[in-house]
Each structure stands twice: as C-alpha cells, then as structure tokens.
Design a protein around this motif. Sequence first.
Motif, short mmCIF file in Angstrom:
data_model
loop_
_atom_site.label_atom_id
_atom_site.label_comp_id
_atom_site.label_asym_id
_atom_site.label_seq_id
_atom_site.Cartn_x
_atom_site.Cartn_y
_atom_site.Cartn_z
N ALA A 166 0.84 -1.20 0.00
CA ALA A 166 0.00 0.00 0.00
C ALA A 166 0.87 1.24 0.00
CB ALA A 166 -0.91 0.00 1.23
N ASN A 167 0.35 2.29 -0.66
CA ASN A 167 1.04 3.57 -0.57
C ASN A 167 0.79 4.16 0.82
OD1 ASN A 167 -1.60 4.37 -0.83
ND2 ASN A 167 -1.34 5.38 -2.79
N ARG A 168 1.43 5.28 1.11
CA ARG A 168 1.38 5.81 2.47
C ARG A 168 0.54 7.08 2.52
NH1 ARG A 168 7.46 6.35 4.20
NH2 ARG A 168 6.56 6.52 6.28
N GLU A 179 3.04 7.09 -4.60
CA GLU A 179 3.38 6.37 -3.37
C GLU A 179 2.80 7.06 -2.14
OE1 GLU A 179 5.73 7.54 -5.47
OE2 GLU A 179 6.03 5.70 -6.64
N PRO A 212 9.82 9.70 -0.29
CA PRO A 212 10.38 8.92 0.80
C PRO A 212 11.86 9.19 0.98
CG PRO A 212 10.05 7.53 -1.12
CD PRO A 212 9.56 8.90 -1.48
N ALA A 255 10.60 3.36 -6.94
CA ALA A 255 9.78 3.88 -8.03
C ALA A 255 9.83 5.40 -8.07
CB ALA A 255 8.34 3.39 -7.87
N ALA A 256 9.81 6.03 -6.89
CA ALA A 256 9.84 7.50 -6.85
C ALA A 256 11.20 8.01 -7.33
CB ALA A 256 9.56 7.98 -5.44
N HIS A 257 12.25 7.28 -7.01
CA HIS A 257 13.58 7.70 -7.45
C HIS A 257 13.72 7.57 -8.96
CE1 HIS A 257 15.85 7.43 -3.38
NE2 HIS A 257 14.62 7.89 -3.24
N ARG A 261 11.39 7.81 -11.14
CA ARG A 261 10.59 8.85 -11.78
C ARG A 261 11.30 10.20 -11.77
NH1 ARG A 261 6.38 7.48 -9.15
NH2 ARG A 261 6.58 9.15 -7.65
N SER A 262 12.01 10.47 -10.68
CA SER A 262 12.65 11.78 -10.58
C SER A 262 14.10 11.74 -11.05
CB SER A 262 12.59 12.27 -9.13
OG SER A 262 13.23 11.35 -8.27
N ARG A 273 16.58 10.13 -9.84
CA ARG A 273 17.60 10.05 -8.79
C ARG A 273 18.17 8.64 -8.73
NH1 ARG A 273 15.39 11.76 -3.30
NH2 ARG A 273 13.44 10.93 -4.06
N SER A 299 8.30 -1.73 -4.35
CA SER A 299 8.44 -0.28 -4.34
C SER A 299 7.34 0.39 -5.14
CB SER A 299 9.81 0.12 -4.89
OG SER A 299 9.95 1.52 -4.87
N ARG A 300 7.03 -0.19 -6.30
CA ARG A 300 6.02 0.42 -7.18
C ARG A 300 4.64 0.46 -6.54
NH1 ARG A 300 6.85 -2.83 -11.06
NH2 ARG A 300 5.05 -4.16 -10.75
N GLU A 301 4.27 -0.63 -5.87
CA GLU A 301 2.93 -0.70 -5.29
C GLU A 301 2.92 -0.24 -3.83
OE1 GLU A 301 1.15 -4.51 -5.90
OE2 GLU A 301 1.77 -4.58 -8.01
N GLY A 302 4.11 0.08 -3.33
CA GLY A 302 4.18 0.45 -1.92
C GLY A 302 4.73 1.83 -1.71
N SER A 303 5.85 1.92 -0.99
CA SER A 303 6.34 3.20 -0.50
C SER A 303 7.04 4.05 -1.56
CB SER A 303 7.34 2.96 0.64
OG SER A 303 8.50 2.33 0.13
N GLY A 304 7.45 3.45 -2.67
CA GLY A 304 8.18 4.20 -3.69
C GLY A 304 9.65 4.39 -3.35
N ASP A 305 10.05 3.96 -2.18
CA ASP A 305 11.42 4.15 -1.71
C ASP A 305 12.33 3.10 -2.36
OD1 ASP A 305 13.52 5.13 -0.27
OD2 ASP A 305 12.78 4.51 1.69
#
Lengths: 245, 442
Positions: free
Chosen positions: A9-11, A54, A208, B16-18, B20-21, B23, B254-260
């Motif tokens: 899950a996302n946060r 996320e 994050p 996933a967030a990294h 995308r940006s 990083r 990471s994709r479905e969760g925190s993105g970290d």
Amino acid sequence: MPFPDVKLANRPLHFLYLCDCSGSMAASGKMQALNQAIRQSLPGMAAVARDNPEARVLVRAVSFADQAAWHIETPTPVEQLEWRDLQAGGITAMGAALKLVAAALQSPPMEVRALPPVLVLISDGQPTDDFAAGMEALLRVPWAQKAVRLAIALGHDADLEVLQRFIGSEPAAAGRSPRRPLQASNATSLAQYIQWASTAVVGAASMPASRVSEIPLGPAAGNIPLPDLPPTVLDPTDDVGPLVW
Amino acid sequence: MVNRWVAPIGASRPGAAHRRSGRPCQDAVLCRELRGVDGQPVMLMAVADGHGGRRYRRSEVGSRLACEAAQAAVEGALAARPLAEGNGSWSRWLERDLPEAIARRWLEAVEAHWHSDPGEGGFEPLLYGSTLGLVVMTPRWWGHTGLGDWDLVRVEADGRARLLQEETEPTATGEATCSLCQPRAAALFAPRSALHPITAADGDVALVLCTDGIRKSCATDGDFLTLAAWLARCGAGSEPEGAGTLQAALDRISREGSGDDVTVAIGCIGSLGEGSPEPPPAALAKAASPAAAQAAPTQGHRPAIGRAVAIALTLAAAGGAWLALVWPRSAPPLQATSTSPGLRAARAEVERLCGQPSAIPLELRRRRELFVALRQGRRDPARLKAEAASDPLAALIAADLPVAGPGIPPQPRRSLQALGACPALLEALSRQWAATPAAPTP
C-alpha cells in the motif's frame, strides 16, 4: 514462484488547514481571498498527488472563530475535494483549533505508516483563547512533533510570535534562512503561499527520504526538524504586489 | 553436527519514486563469503540506506562506502582473532569494537571521496549520511549490529517469521533515523547488536535483512513478515531464476508500496547432509588470507529451509491459510448474539491476528500510545469499542483494559475470549498492559 498474497500500500499523507475565520477576516476581502486561494490550489495539489502515487494525499480543514470546528472532518483524497467557502465572524479560538487537530493526530486514527503530516495555520490576528494550552496539547502528540508545520500571517495585525511558536524554531544554517511565518500582505501573495504549501511542500513530504535523527550524544549537527523543502520562489518577507492588508 | 551457512545473496533496486525523478538508488547491499584466521567460512551481509534528502546529496556514495567499511572492519577482525575465542569476546566485538572500526573507516572513506571529487562548500559527513545494518554468520554463532531503520527477520524452516530487529531509538521517529554521519555514531550500534550462539538443536533458519523501504511498503506488519518469509524462499531457493525473481519482486514492492529504494540480503543456514555443500578446496586454500577470501555467492544447493518455506508458501498461494496451518488456533470463536458491523469487525480482527500470532507483539507495540492513553484515562474505552468498525484493533485493546485497583482481583477476559482470542493474543495484550504505567508519565 508467485508473489505472496500480501497487501502492499502507498502511504497516507495528511494535509490539514487551520483557518482563522474571525470577524476581522471579513475585512478587505481576506476571507474571500483565502477561499479563492485554497480552491485554486487544489488542481495543483491533485497533480502533485498524481505525480507521487506512493503517497495518498488526504485533506482536512479546521475553522476557528468563537469556537473551533471541523470544516472538512473526513480525510478526503485531494482529487475528490470540493472546497466549501469558509465564513468569517467571531473571535479567534486558535488554541481550541490546535486541540482539535491534536485529537485528530492521535494514533489511532492516524495510521502507523503515514508520512509526516503537513499542518498549515493561516491567521490574521491574535488568539483569544488559551493558545499555550492548545500548543501544549498539540506537541504532546508524536504525529504533531513529526509534522511539517507552516504558518501564514495575513496582514500586519497577525501575531507573528504565536505563529512562530506554532512552526517551531529552526536557526539559520548554511544556505538557509531561519524559518519564519510566511507573511502575506495581499491576495496575490496569499495565493502564492497557499500554492507553494499545497504543491512544493506536499511534493517534498511525499518523497520517501529519511533524515538524521536528533540524538542526545553530541552537538545537534545535522538535525533537521522538517523534511527538506524545495527552495521557495518567494522570500517570506517579500511583498508581492500592492499592500492591501 | 557442523552448521554451514550458505553464502548470502542480496539485491538492491532504485525506488519507483527515485526512478521517476531521475535520482540514483541510494541503498547499497553487500554479500560476501570470508574466511576466519583458522580457515572457517564466515558469511557477511550488509545493507545501507543513504538518506536521500538535499542535505545528503552524496548519500548513494555514503551507503556504498558504509557496506565496504563493514566488510573491511570484519575482515580485519577475522584476520586477527580466531573464531574459537569465547562468544563473550565476539559479542563485545559486535557491540563495541566493530562499530568503532566501521565508523572510523567510513569517515575516512567519505572524506577521501570528497577530496578526490570535491564539490561546493566544505566537506561534512552529513553529505554522505547513511544507515547500516549487517549480519555476520560463523559456524559457531551469528550476530548483527548497525544503526538506522533497517529490519532483520528470522524465518524458521516451517515458514514462521519473526522480527528480530527494528529501530527503537526514541528520537528516530517518522522519517528520522540514526546515521553514520552523526557525531559518536559508533555508540548508536550497541542497542542493535546481539550474538546468537548456534546449537545442535537449532533447525534451519533464514535471516532476511532489509532497508526500511520494504516494511514501509507493507500495509501491516503481518504482511511484512509474510513477505519476508517469501523473500527467504527466494534467497534459499535453488531456482536459477532466483535473482531475477528477487529483483522483480523488489521493483513491485516499491512500485505498489512506498516508492522508496528497496534492498534485501538473505542468509541461510543448513546442516551437513541436508544439501549444503562443503566449501570448495580453492576457497579453503585461501583461508590464511581472509582479505583475499572474498568470493562470489556459492552456486551450490540451498538448505532445507528453502524447500520448507517453499512448501508453506505454495500452500498459501494455493489459497490455503498457510500461517493458520503453521500456528494452530485456539478453540473456534463463540457465536455472538449481535451481528453489528463493529462486532463483526472485531471478530475478523481477532481471526486475522490469531492467524499470524508472530505478528501480534509487533502490531500491539505499534499501539503503545493507545495502551498508555487508556491506562491513564486519556482515551475513552467505550468510545473506542463503539468505533470498532473503523478501528477494530483499538476496540479489542479497549475491551481488554484491565480493571485496576487495590484489592480488585484479576478479571476474566470474557470479551476477548468470546471473540475467540487465541492464547498468543491474550498473552501479548497482558505483556503490553504489564509494561504500561497507570500514572501519567511526567
């Protein structure tokens, strides 16, 4: 080998407005400007939320005048939010508003996995109730301690001292000014600050990125009370446009 | 019986967030097979998580250097002292000497990196801030140390998973964590250090060491433990596609969760005769030179734990309640007279918790504030029970609030028993209440 049956899950990222709705907000179009600024900021905030899947951005709002009350009580996904206009009238029960938010930041109902919430306090005056008690109640809650706390002062009658106490103190550091309340002197600057809080700050809080904890072992080198924020395009003390408030 | 660790494997993927940006991945992982001065194999796995914020703009270097500093420090000790030294001595090494060596080497390494590639402003360790968690596995014992928000899970051969280590430093809340860049960082290792002797009675075990991105991607700690057990299977399994499976799984997490960024390292122990190979002669020949004994992960068979966990997870994937099979439940819940949504939610919560008893202490620990608030009268138990539909666990905790007072005997816990609470849940609740002061804390 199939992936296990677990729930990823996302946060949640809780974004809370604390809006001064005292009678003085009716003067010089301040309340109208605030309603307009928040309403206009929502598409940008929704875009940031879409860009950061996320994080699940959930918005709430508290209004305070004679009393504090929820204007939006249910944490609402930003893309579903329709802003109803706040109305001005009464005095400034800011302390009560802080207590209301403190109760909402208890865990539960706050989720353990949530990202640090963002609290934005907007006021044009001075608290008429026990601000210190409200602040104390707020800072007893761990989620409030972790929160990104911002304050916007409307006009020159706003009590900068209490707003500074709300956001906490952060001394100047290399390349950074000490944190101060943002001072909006007209509708344009208010709109820009609201836009900044609802996009740049939300974007930063959604990412994050960990930070160094405070430790009692030595000098506080590296402690960062708030997540890193992108540089604002505005200096907090700049006047943007003509002085109105 | 001689215990034999299989060379650990690990993977680290940009979040996933990294991605995308644009990083880089700021996590790092290191898995090595080393040799003690007496020739015995010693496995090392380490994970590190660079902080990633603007102030820590070289943290992807800091995390890599943290893992390398850990390896160098472990190798230095292995070259200097025999594994046959008492466990007490190695325990002190894990808690004190090794952290000091790592912190010193890391500081030297990041400063050297700065001078080789200077940037704007002056050097400060903060730029390279990173966590570090590591596990050292020897034939006689295994131990862990580190600092920061990494997690360590132990998975038994029957699939049970238990969280052994998490960050509990009081100032490390929210996204804050302890870091190698802090002054006197070595002192922060001690609470995360422990040595576990290996005895003949120990079964096969897998250890799953991961950065915080994995746990923060899971909806509950029960999900995290189930995921860790599955990752253990990835690490322990002998499938040739294991590494690819692991990387694909991390990307999905990471994709479905925190993105970290997400990183995991997995070590397994088996016993001779259960599939673990003897170390290759070439490796033994290098025994006198631990520093030269660095080797790639072994290609041999994985121990029985891989098969056992695989069987358990296959059951789960097939729709069977794997965890329920592993931990027998208590008597079935009594039929309640009411069918209110709150009661149904509470009963379902009991069933969920008792289906994964090993996760119960974790889930309750997450609610420490609620235990304290209830005990001190700051929360209304009746209201929490009335709101069971929205937060059933809070309602269960409120329903179990002990009636305290001089001369009042312990009350039977009819509410929870009527809901079918298993002994593990009752015991975990009792532990929390026992640790909760009635008087307000100053």
